[in-house]
Design an enzyme around this catalytic site. Structure first.
Site, PDB file in Angstrom:
ATOM      1  CE1 TYR A  24      15.483  12.137  -0.833  1.00 56.21           C
ATOM      2  CE2 TYR A  24      14.384  13.924  -1.321  1.00 56.21           C
ATOM      3  CZ  TYR A  24      15.306  13.803  -0.656  1.00 56.21           C
ATOM      4  OH  TYR A  24      16.090  13.723   0.642  1.00 56.21           O
ATOM      5  NE  ARG A  47       9.168  13.284 -14.609  1.00 60.17           N
ATOM      6  CZ  ARG A  47       8.718  14.520 -13.746  1.00 60.17           C
ATOM      7  NH1 ARG A  47       9.319  15.641 -14.761  1.00 60.17           N
ATOM      8  NH2 ARG A  47       7.865  14.860 -12.314  1.00 60.17           N
ATOM      9  CB  SER A  52      11.313  14.567  -5.892  1.00 62.25           C
ATOM     10  OG  SER A  52      10.453  14.001  -5.329  1.00 62.25           O
ATOM     11  CB  ILE A  84       5.901   4.680 -12.806  1.00 64.22           C
ATOM     12  CG1 ILE A  84       7.015   4.830 -11.390  1.00 64.22           C
ATOM     13  CG2 ILE A  84       4.639   5.179 -12.788  1.00 64.22           C
ATOM     14  CD1 ILE A  84       7.269   6.408 -11.235  1.00 64.22           C
ATOM     15  CD  GLN A  85       8.803  -0.385  -7.698  1.00 64.70           C
ATOM     16  OE1 GLN A  85       8.874  -1.382  -8.635  1.00 64.70           O
ATOM     17  NE2 GLN A  85       8.461  -0.219  -6.673  1.00 64.70           N
ATOM     18  CG  HIS A 107       4.887  -3.461  -2.129  1.00 63.48           C
ATOM     19  ND1 HIS A 107       4.583  -4.397  -1.446  1.00 63.48           N
ATOM     20  CD2 HIS A 107       4.248  -3.062  -3.431  1.00 63.48           C
ATOM     21  CE1 HIS A 107       3.528  -5.388  -1.471  1.00 63.48           C
ATOM     22  NE2 HIS A 107       2.729  -3.784  -2.283  1.00 63.48           N
ATOM     23  N   GLY A 133       6.813   7.044   6.112  1.00 70.69           N
ATOM     24  CA  GLY A 133       8.213   7.088   5.586  1.00 70.69           C
ATOM     25  C   GLY A 133       8.533   9.110   6.659  1.00 70.69           C
TER      26      GLY A 133
END
EC number: 1.1.1.86
Length: 330
Positions: A24, A47, A52, A84-85, A107, A133
């Site tokens: 987010y 998380r 967020s 971190i993906q 991406h 964004g």
């Protein structure tokens, strides 16, 4: 070039499906809200109790942990930071991905470089806005949108393109136009643009110009205006009218000087450097270096950030922006 507009796309493929937007940040917030406002069933994966979490709830979004969101989703749209993906996907998403699901990105980094490897029985798609964004959201609210890209890496269900285009339309991108590309092309050109031109090259050029004037004895404040502040005016003109329109808008003096002196600055050596940037993206050198950097908790990056903050152009710029009422509070 294949380009899709509003009339080319419908959102029928999304009916009855749940889209889980993972993350987010700037893009996650904008894209999830746009899709929700377009009637798509959207949940947000985060998380638990992270920064967020409350913001997404305040925005009226349905918020769940990454794992719970993945369990409920037909489409998992991953908008987390590149670095971190892989970890989040492998630990909290992949165990709950089912055959026929769609894994989506804005991406192609983690798919192209093989960091995330979904099974063969799921779709792998990308729809990517060509803008931040904040613009994704404001242009949508204005009834328009920003241009975008769409790519299909793996079509397990036969309707992967329709799903990706449906989400792009729900975000408003097809109002401006969506260009078909590949994960490879998007990843390599995006990284090159960031490194050689938009973020790396441009800031280096601006700072070099600023330093040249200051070292020649000119006031730093004047040097800042002439080499940094006015960049936005020129870029906005190019954005709307191209190079030709920009040349028409500047004075004859600026046009003649720019056309006859630019090769002093951007030389064949500069282009060789750009080719090296591209080569290191293509051969995986950059990917390895970035992975090594993140393995040290970005220690080198943090040092570079601190050094950038101490650059004379930054100190002068902050002072001028405050004095002129241009600096917005963070």
């Amino acid at each position: 070039m294949k380009m899709y507009y509003e009339s080319d796309v419908n959102t029928d493929a999304l009916e009855g499906k749940t889209v889980a937007v993972m993350g987010y940040g700037s893009q996650g917030r904008a894209q999830s809200r746009n899709m929700a406002d377009s009637g798509v069933n959207v949940i947000v994966g985060l998380r638990e109790n992270g920064n967020s979490w409350n913001l997404a709830k305040e925005d009226g979004m349905t918020v769940k942990t990454f794992s719970d969101a993945a369990k409920e989703a037909d489409i998992i749209h991953i908008l987390l930071p590149d670095e971190i993906q892989e970890k989040v996907y492998n630990e909290q998403i992949a165990p709950y991905v089912e055959a026929g699901n769609t894994i989506s990105f804005s991406h192609g980094y983690n798919i192209h470089f093989g960091l995330i490897k979904p099974d063969e029985d799921v779709n792998i798609v990308m729809f990517a806005p060509k803008g931040p964004g904040s613009r994704v959201r404001t242009t949508y609210l204005d009834g328009f949108g920003i241009p975008g890209l769409v790519a299909i890496e793996q079509d397990a269900t036969g309707d992967a393109l329709q799903l990706a285009l449906g989400m792009a339309k729900a975000c408003g991108f097809t109002k401006a136009g969506v260009i078909e590309t590949t994960f490879k092309e998007e990843t390599e050109t995006d990284l090159f643009g960031e490194q050689a031109v938009l973020c790396g090259g441009l800031t280096a050029l601006i700072n070099a110009g600023f330093q040249t004037l200051v070292e020649a004895g000119y006031q730093p404040e004047i040097a800042y205006f002439e080499t940094c502040h006015e960049v936005k005016l020129i870029v906005d003109d190019i954005y709307e009218h191209g190079f030709g329109g920009m040349w028409k808008d500047v004075s004859n003096t600026a046009e003649y000087g720019g056309l006859t002196r630019r090769d002093y600055v951007i030389t064949e050596e500069t282009k060789k450097g750009m080719k090296k940037v591209l080569s290191e993206i293509q051969d995986g050198t950059f990917k390895k270096q970035f992975a090594d950097e993140n393995a040290t908790d970005a220690a080198n990056l943090k040092e570079m950030r601190a050094a950038e903050d101490q650059e004379t152009i930054e100190v002068v710029g902050e002072r001028l922006r405050k004095a002129c009422g241009l600096q917005k509070d963070d």
